[in-house]
Design an enzyme around this catalytic site. Structure first.
Site, PDB file in Angstrom:
ATOM      1  CE  LYS A 158      -3.633  -0.053   2.749  1.00 38.14           C
ATOM      2  NZ  LYS A 158      -4.474  -0.240   3.964  1.00 38.14           N
ATOM      3  CD  GLU A 287      -7.800   5.264   4.450  1.00 38.02           C
ATOM      4  OE1 GLU A 287      -6.676   5.588   4.026  1.00 38.02           O
ATOM      5  OE2 GLU A 287      -8.799   5.195   3.711  1.00 38.02           O
ATOM      6  NE  ARG A 291     -11.958  12.870   2.878  1.00 34.39           N
ATOM      7  CZ  ARG A 291     -12.770  11.906   2.468  1.00 34.39           C
ATOM      8  NH1 ARG A 291     -14.067  12.012   2.687  1.00 34.39           N
ATOM      9  NH2 ARG A 291     -12.307  10.839   1.868  1.00 34.39           N
TER      10      ARG A 291
END
Length: 450
Positions: A158, A287, A291
């Site tokens: 990743k 993760e 927001r």
């Protein structure tokens, strides 16, 4: 309370923020590019400011133009919406340096969570389970391969600065590692200007569970339960529901308590989403998104909490308006994203909307900026609207979604409505027994049948 707010976004996102701001008595300022001169968010706001040409890099991604627009319009604060500059720490800091209120997390939190390796280390230190893997600074190919060999295949490569599946590669055998690593690094460098990667154990049949969180400047934290976002195509979410049909009451309590301790430990301010892989009762941190999320309406539907209202309150220096004990969830909510795309090939279908009718009735919500006669610009994403339904239980929510999909009318362009109508006939979807790989396998089978 903040008196005036500029929304540094467009379309459905801007409309969503404007509605709450106006309910709070806040004067709203929209921004628009050439392509968006006739957009609904421009019509809804109290004032609108032109910020540049149609391409996003010449308009919505130009931080200086957004701050200048706020100053010229007399706005006190900037809300970034979601997407665009919402997770750009430099822009957040520039807003603060300009003497404006930033409706979002601290720039330091955005930076800390913006890199997957740093975020995983931070969460692990805060007691959150993370997927076994390698997060080290040594990026030599031989070191990365040695770490993958030690973890055991399959593994996932990743991009450290990644998102949206870019720079992400599954590797099933040691012989395939070198080629996959080179490909992941190329993608990461092109997409993020950073080719660093991490290696983690590949969880074979996981669900994608995310938890909505809030923290205020007084140290109080809450979670608003979880969303299940496991129905995905190429790492992009297609359908979201809350609560997850996979979690038990015990699992829900465990993940919520873990998340609250973590966000308190890192001193998080504002709204955020912590994402996990969940399998067989275990969950691993992926993760954190610093927001508001596209799928936030399903959380609003089951809790009755206006997330944008709470965002604005926290940015204004006010405390959370509720405690963890105050928050209960009722029923079940599902969201689907109706895009102007071919439902089989997913190719974009830009054009002019000739007819438009939104479904209605109890427990039905359509967040959209579309109207009859509106031309979908080719410069931005192809979202027509987010259809969200709520029911007393999952079965009622599914029934309302089926009825609403039959009722909505979008003429002039192809849409993904037929896709959702087919999915809602699948036994696995009806029972809630699916994982993040289900949709890709289903699509492959459909292609094979054709």
């Amino acid at each position: 309370m903040i008196g005036s707010l500029l929304i540094a976004n467009r379309g459905e996102i801007a409309c969503r923020v404007i509605r709450t701001a106006q309910r709070l008595g806040i004067r709203t300022v929209a921004v628009y590019s050439d392509a968006d001169a006739d957009a609904l968010h421009v019509r809804m706001a109290d004032e609108a400011v032109h910020i540049g040409p149609s391409p996003v890099r010449e308009s919505y991604l130009v931080g200086e133009a957004l701050i200048a627009a706020a100053r010229n319009a007399g706005a006190e604060a900037i809300h970034p919406g979601y997407g665009f500059l919402s997770e750009n720490a430099d822009f957040a800091q520039a807003v603060l340096d300009a003497g404006l209120v930033w409706v979002g997390p601290k720039p330091a939190s955005i930076r800390a969570m913006g890199l997957k390796d740093a975020a995983k280390k931070l969460m692990a230190d805060a007691g959150v389970p993370v997927t076994p893997g390698y997060l080290g600074d040594d990026q030599r190919p031989e070191r990365l391969k040695a770490e993958a060999d030690a973890i055991g295949y399959p593994v996932l490569i990743k991009a450290v600065a990644g998102g949206g599946g870019k720079g992400m590669k599954r590797v099933d055998a040691a012989a395939d590692f070198d080629a996959a690593l080179a490909s992941a690094k190329r993608e990461a460098a092109a997409a993020f200007g950073d080719d660093r990667v991490l290696i983690e154990k590949y969880v074979t049949r996981p669900r994608h569970i995310e938890v909505q969180v809030f923290g205020d400047q007084f140290g109080d934290v809450v979670h608003l339960f979880e969303r299940d976002c496991s129905l995905q195509r190429r790492h992009q979410k297609v359908l979201e529901e809350a609560p997850s049909p996979a979690l038990s009451a015990e699992g829900r309590k465990k993940i919520g308590e873990t998340v609250n301790k973590a966000i308190a430990a890192i001193g998080y301010l504002g709204v955020g989403t912590i994402e996990f892989l969940w399998e067989d009762g275990e969950f691993f941190f992926i993760e954190m998104n610093t927001r508001l999320q596209v799928e936030h309406p399903v959380t609003e539907m089951i809790t009755g909490v206006d997330l944008v209202r709470e965002q604005v309150r926290i940015a204004a220096g006010l405390p959370l308006s509720f405690t963890q004990e105050d928050i209960k969830f009722q029923g079940h909510a599902i969201e689907v994203r109706i895009n102007a795309e071919n439902s089989e090939t997913f190719t974009p279908s830009p054009g002019t909307i000739s007819d438009f009718h939104a479904p209605g009735g109890l427990g039905v919500r359509l967040d959209s900026a579309i109207y009859a006669g509106y031309s979908i610009p080719p410069y931005y994403d192809s979202l027509i609207g987010k259809l969200i339904v709520h029911g007393r239980d999952r079965e009622e929510a599914i029934a309302r979604l089926k009825r609403s999909l039959n009722e909505v009318v979008v003429g002039g362009v192809d849409t993904t409505i037929p896709l959702f109508q087919r999915l809602l006939a699948e036994p696995d979807i009806l029972s809630g027994d699916y994982d993040i790989h289900w949709l890709e396998k289903w699509a492959a089978r459909q292609k094979g049948d054709a």
